[in-house]
Motif scaffolding. Structure first.
Motif, PDB file in Angstrom:
ATOM      1  N   ILE A  59       0.521  -0.432  -9.902  1.00 52.79           N
ATOM      2  CA  ILE A  59      -0.265   0.357 -10.860  1.00 52.79           C
ATOM      3  C   ILE A  59      -1.237   1.254 -10.110  1.00 52.79           C
ATOM      4  O   ILE A  59      -1.685   2.278 -10.646  1.00 52.79           O
ATOM      5  CB  ILE A  59      -0.975  -0.559 -11.881  1.00 52.79           C
ATOM      6  N   HIS A  60      -1.547   0.896  -8.863  1.00 47.52           N
ATOM      7  CA  HIS A  60      -2.294   1.776  -7.957  1.00 47.52           C
ATOM      8  C   HIS A  60      -1.319   2.300  -6.900  1.00 47.52           C
ATOM      9  O   HIS A  60      -0.742   1.519  -6.143  1.00 47.52           O
ATOM     10  CB  HIS A  60      -3.461   1.026  -7.307  1.00 47.52           C
ATOM     11  N   GLY A  61      -1.146   3.609  -6.849  1.00 46.27           N
ATOM     12  CA  GLY A  61      -0.079   4.193  -6.039  1.00 46.27           C
ATOM     13  C   GLY A  61      -0.310   4.125  -4.542  1.00 46.27           C
ATOM     14  O   GLY A  61       0.618   4.335  -3.762  1.00 46.27           O
ATOM     15  N   ASP A  62      -1.534   3.833  -4.116  1.00 45.86           N
ATOM     16  CA  ASP A  62      -1.815   3.711  -2.678  1.00 45.86           C
ATOM     17  C   ASP A  62      -1.774   2.249  -2.231  1.00 45.86           C
ATOM     18  O   ASP A  62      -2.354   1.905  -1.207  1.00 45.86           O
ATOM     19  CB  ASP A  62      -3.164   4.349  -2.335  1.00 45.86           C
ATOM     20  N   GLU A  63      -1.082   1.422  -3.013  1.00 44.05           N
ATOM     21  CA  GLU A  63      -0.989  -0.003  -2.690  1.00 44.05           C
ATOM     22  C   GLU A  63       0.485  -0.424  -2.704  1.00 44.05           C
ATOM     23  O   GLU A  63       0.933  -1.135  -3.610  1.00 44.05           O
ATOM     24  CB  GLU A  63      -1.815  -0.812  -3.715  1.00 44.05           C
ATOM     25  N   PRO A  64       1.250   0.025  -1.693  1.00 39.85           N
ATOM     26  CA  PRO A  64       2.711  -0.192  -1.728  1.00 39.85           C
ATOM     27  C   PRO A  64       3.143  -1.637  -1.497  1.00 39.85           C
ATOM     28  O   PRO A  64       4.288  -1.983  -1.798  1.00 39.85           O
ATOM     29  CB  PRO A  64       3.225   0.703  -0.587  1.00 39.85           C
ATOM     30  N   THR A 100      -1.517   7.935  -4.180  1.00 39.08           N
ATOM     31  CA  THR A 100      -2.889   7.937  -4.708  1.00 39.08           C
ATOM     32  C   THR A 100      -3.089   6.730  -5.610  1.00 39.08           C
ATOM     33  O   THR A 100      -2.154   6.256  -6.259  1.00 39.08           O
ATOM     34  CB  THR A 100      -3.159   9.205  -5.557  1.00 39.08           C
ATOM     35  N   ARG A 101      -4.306   6.258  -5.652  1.00 38.08           N
ATOM     36  CA  ARG A 101      -4.655   5.172  -6.567  1.00 38.08           C
ATOM     37  C   ARG A 101      -4.346   5.571  -8.012  1.00 38.08           C
ATOM     38  O   ARG A 101      -3.782   4.807  -8.792  1.00 38.08           O
ATOM     39  CB  ARG A 101      -6.155   4.869  -6.417  1.00 38.08           C
ATOM     40  N   GLU A 102      -4.705   6.806  -8.356  1.00 36.71           N
ATOM     41  CA  GLU A 102      -4.585   7.283  -9.731  1.00 36.71           C
ATOM     42  C   GLU A 102      -3.171   7.807 -10.001  1.00 36.71           C
ATOM     43  O   GLU A 102      -2.371   7.974  -9.082  1.00 36.71           O
ATOM     44  CB  GLU A 102      -5.599   8.399  -9.976  1.00 36.71           C
ATOM     45  N   LEU A 140      -0.387  -7.759  -8.421  1.00 33.90           N
ATOM     46  CA  LEU A 140      -0.430  -7.556  -6.971  1.00 33.90           C
ATOM     47  C   LEU A 140      -1.183  -6.273  -6.632  1.00 33.90           C
ATOM     48  O   LEU A 140      -0.781  -5.185  -7.048  1.00 33.90           O
ATOM     49  CB  LEU A 140       0.994  -7.504  -6.402  1.00 33.90           C
ATOM     50  N   HIS A 141      -2.245  -6.411  -5.852  1.00 39.23           N
ATOM     51  CA  HIS A 141      -3.092  -5.271  -5.478  1.00 39.23           C
ATOM     52  C   HIS A 141      -3.442  -5.324  -4.000  1.00 39.23           C
ATOM     53  O   HIS A 141      -3.126  -6.284  -3.299  1.00 39.23           O
ATOM     54  CB  HIS A 141      -4.388  -5.283  -6.307  1.00 39.23           C
ATOM     55  N   GLU A 142      -4.127  -4.268  -3.559  1.00 35.38           N
ATOM     56  CA  GLU A 142      -4.623  -4.200  -2.181  1.00 35.38           C
ATOM     57  C   GLU A 142      -6.041  -3.654  -2.198  1.00 35.38           C
ATOM     58  O   GLU A 142      -6.456  -2.992  -3.146  1.00 35.38           O
ATOM     59  CB  GLU A 142      -3.739  -3.270  -1.355  1.00 35.38           C
ATOM     60  N   ASP A 143      -6.750  -3.920  -1.104  1.00 36.63           N
ATOM     61  CA  ASP A 143      -8.142  -3.475  -0.994  1.00 36.63           C
ATOM     62  C   ASP A 143      -8.346  -2.835   0.376  1.00 36.63           C
ATOM     63  O   ASP A 143      -8.018  -3.441   1.398  1.00 36.63           O
ATOM     64  CB  ASP A 143      -9.076  -4.687  -1.166  1.00 36.63           C
TER      65      ASP A 143
HETATM   66 ZN   LIG Z   1      -5.286  -2.022  -6.937  1.00 38.22          ZN
END
Ligand SMILES: [Zn+2]
Length: 250
Positions: A59-64, A100-102, A140-143
């Motif tokens: 859902i956040h494009g910069d978190e592959p 991108t995140r967005e 599933l996300h990244e930081d």
């Molecule tokens: Zn995220």
């Protein structure tokens, strides 16, 4: 099949082909939620007993790492065969292509679950609402700002400290638990563990996990891997963490 995908950029076309192949081989059916200018948003579903276990990523494009972990979980047959399972592996096609995140229009989709002002979240929530309420949600996300692994737990049922420690143990081969005392403004319950109430941090900007809790999903885990680390490690951490939770829900 995986090797060419392990670049830091996700090739959406290959990703969707590989996911379709793996999901079909595991008996999942394909539901087209929305055709965007950057490609389809697809939900994969396999019917079985009880409320669904639901996993979402991308859902956040910069978190592959999330989408790639969802693919690995599907390829390895990680989703329990004795229960209803839903997987949405790439919820922001535009962002994943642009890295991108967005989304392509600059909206953070994971802050849009109260207003539902984006076509992506409208289509996604409409379809999910047509299904039984999951009793487990893994997101599933990244930081970019951390060095270790951490997770959010929203738990409306029985407390289970061993489940949380089992999750951290499963990830520990790849990342230590991120230490506090705070992460992103949240006081930790333990290393790497944000025990979050079922209310949004910002009342006007709901993430998917809050929407799921408001729908009645009693248990959710949002994983955060450190974007600074190697992608292979981030993917492996998500896979091991998801396996730990899927195998040890109760
Ligand atoms: Zn995220």
């Amino acid at each position: 099949m995986m090797t060419h995908m392990m670049l830091d950029m996700l090739d959406m076309r290959s990703f969707l082909e590989e996911f379709s192949f793996a999901a079909a081989a595991r008996g999942f059916s394909r539901h087209l939620l929305l055709e965007t200018e950057d490609g389809p948003i697809i939900a994969w579903e396999r019917h079985g007993k009880g409320p669904p276990a639901y996993l979402s990523a991308g859902i956040h494009g910069d978190e592959p790492a999330g989408p790639l972990a969802a693919l690995r979980l599907m390829e390895e047959g990680a989703f329990p065969t004795d229960r209803h399972c839903i997987v949405c592996p790439a919820l922001n096609p535009g962002g994943l292509i642009l890295q991108t995140r967005e989304n392509r229009r600059g909206a953070d989709l994971n802050r849009d679950f109260n207003h539902l002002s984006c076509p992506e979240t409208v289509a996604h929530t409409r379809w999910l609402s047509s299904r039984p309420v999951p009793d487990l949600f893994i997101s599933l996300h990244e930081d970019w700002e951390t060095d270790g692994f951490y997770f959010y737990e929203i738990n409306l049922g029985a407390d289970n400290v061993r489940r949380a420690s089992g999750l951290l143990a499963a990830v520990s081969a790849h990342f230590p638990a991120e230490l506090g005392p705070e992460i992103d403004g949240h006081v930790l319950r333990g290393p790497g563990w944000i025990f979050h109430r079922a209310e949004p941090d910002l009342p006007d900007s709901w993430p998917e996990a809050i929407w799921m809790a408001k729908r009645g999903c009693p248990l959710s885990f949002t994983f955060e891997t450190p974007s600074k680390a190697a992608l292979t490690e981030r993917v492996a951490a998500h896979v091991n963490g998801a396996l730990a939770v899927l195998m040890n829900q109760k």
